[in-house]
Design a protein around this motif. Structure first.
Motif, PDB file in Angstrom:
ATOM      1  N   ALA A  67       0.871  -1.273  -0.012  1.00  0.00           N
ATOM      2  CA  ALA A  67       0.070   0.131   0.099  1.00  0.00           C
ATOM      3  C   ALA A  67       0.892   1.352  -0.005  1.00  0.00           C
ATOM      4  O   ALA A  67       0.545   2.208  -0.690  1.00  0.00           O
ATOM      5  CB  ALA A  67      -0.874  -0.115   1.006  1.00  0.00           C
ATOM      6  N   ASP A  68       1.833   1.305   0.878  1.00  0.00           N
ATOM      7  CA  ASP A  68       2.927   2.392   0.817  1.00  0.00           C
ATOM      8  C   ASP A  68       3.519   2.561  -0.627  1.00  0.00           C
ATOM      9  O   ASP A  68       3.654   3.717  -1.009  1.00  0.00           O
ATOM     10  CB  ASP A  68       3.837   2.110   1.552  1.00  0.00           C
ATOM     11  N   ALA A  69       3.863   1.560  -1.366  1.00  0.00           N
ATOM     12  CA  ALA A  69       4.519   1.693  -2.576  1.00  0.00           C
ATOM     13  C   ALA A  69       3.337   2.229  -3.591  1.00  0.00           C
ATOM     14  O   ALA A  69       3.857   2.962  -4.379  1.00  0.00           O
ATOM     15  CB  ALA A  69       4.879   0.252  -3.024  1.00  0.00           C
ATOM     16  N   VAL A  70       2.090   1.791  -3.694  1.00  0.00           N
ATOM     17  CA  VAL A  70       1.026   2.406  -4.518  1.00  0.00           C
ATOM     18  C   VAL A  70       0.985   3.876  -4.185  1.00  0.00           C
ATOM     19  O   VAL A  70       0.824   4.496  -5.197  1.00  0.00           O
ATOM     20  CB  VAL A  70      -0.200   1.652  -4.293  1.00  0.00           C
ATOM     21  N   LEU A  71       0.872   4.143  -2.691  1.00  0.00           N
ATOM     22  CA  LEU A  71       0.558   5.632  -2.400  1.00  0.00           C
ATOM     23  C   LEU A  71       1.933   6.600  -2.909  1.00  0.00           C
ATOM     24  O   LEU A  71       1.481   7.571  -3.695  1.00  0.00           O
ATOM     25  CB  LEU A  71       0.656   5.616  -1.000  1.00  0.00           C
ATOM     26  N   CYS A  72       3.094   6.046  -2.721  1.00  0.00           N
ATOM     27  CA  CYS A  72       4.112   6.686  -3.099  1.00  0.00           C
ATOM     28  C   CYS A  72       4.159   7.141  -4.785  1.00  0.00           C
ATOM     29  O   CYS A  72       4.395   8.114  -5.316  1.00  0.00           O
ATOM     30  CB  CYS A  72       5.625   6.187  -2.481  1.00  0.00           C
ATOM     31  N   ALA A  73       4.037   5.811  -5.434  1.00  0.00           N
ATOM     32  CA  ALA A  73       3.998   6.130  -6.912  1.00  0.00           C
ATOM     33  C   ALA A  73       3.039   6.874  -7.558  1.00  0.00           C
ATOM     34  O   ALA A  73       3.515   7.528  -8.512  1.00  0.00           O
ATOM     35  CB  ALA A  73       3.825   4.576  -7.431  1.00  0.00           C
ATOM     36  N   ARG A  74       1.921   6.751  -6.927  1.00  0.00           N
ATOM     37  CA  ARG A  74       0.690   7.719  -7.424  1.00  0.00           C
ATOM     38  C   ARG A  74       1.160   9.409  -7.035  1.00  0.00           C
ATOM     39  O   ARG A  74       1.068  10.060  -7.899  1.00  0.00           O
ATOM     40  CB  ARG A  74      -0.575   7.303  -6.837  1.00  0.00           C
ATOM     41  N   GLU A  75       1.681   9.567  -5.881  1.00  0.00           N
ATOM     42  CA  GLU A  75       2.043  10.773  -5.399  1.00  0.00           C
ATOM     43  C   GLU A  75       3.176  11.206  -6.306  1.00  0.00           C
ATOM     44  O   GLU A  75       3.322  12.553  -6.508  1.00  0.00           O
ATOM     45  CB  GLU A  75       2.499  10.869  -4.075  1.00  0.00           C
TER      46      GLU A  75
END
Length: 132
Positions: free
Chosen positions: A103-111
């Motif tokens: 979930a952290d990887a998804v959030l960082c990639a999107r941001e």
């Protein structure tokens, strides 16, 4: 016969998320600290040395982007650097809530990709502005 399955690292997860959003990222390191690096320009050559010599984003999960994802403890952060490696700005300062590695990887990639799209002027118009 024993089979071992190599577990993905925190960096593997973020690299996959960035790739799904059209961004190349590479594992880099300096002084024992590992991170991911991506060039600001999405048309930059897809290799680590090219990303280091142009404006780029460094992404950190603590000090070890190559740590097994199962050991994820610190949120990703992302920082804009100039072509000479000089720090310019923090573009993502991590999740305020604890997230698992995926979930952290998804959030960082999107941001990161959203920030870069805005920075590069490639922000699509908001749907409300085009539906009149």
């Amino acid at each position: 016969m024993t089979h071992t399955t190599e577990q993905p690292t925190e960096g593997d997860l973020l690299r996959a998320e960035l790739a799904a959003l059209g961004r190349h990222a590479f594992l880099g390191g300096d002084g024992g600290v590992t991170y991911l690096i991506t060039a600001v320009d999405p048309a930059a050559p897809a290799d680590e040395s090219a990303a280091c010599n142009v404006p780029h984003v460094l992404m950190y999960a603590g000090e070890q982007a190559d740590r097994p994802a199962a050991e994820h403890r610190e949120p990703w952060s992302a920082h804009l650097h100039g072509a000479e490696g000089d720090y310019v700005a923090t573009i993502f300062d991590g999740s305020r809530a604890p997230l698992d590695a995926a979930a952290d990887a998804v959030l960082c990639a999107r941001e990161v990709t959203a920030w870069l799209a805005h920075y590069l002027g490639n922000v699509p118009p908001h749907p409300a502005c085009t539906s009149r």
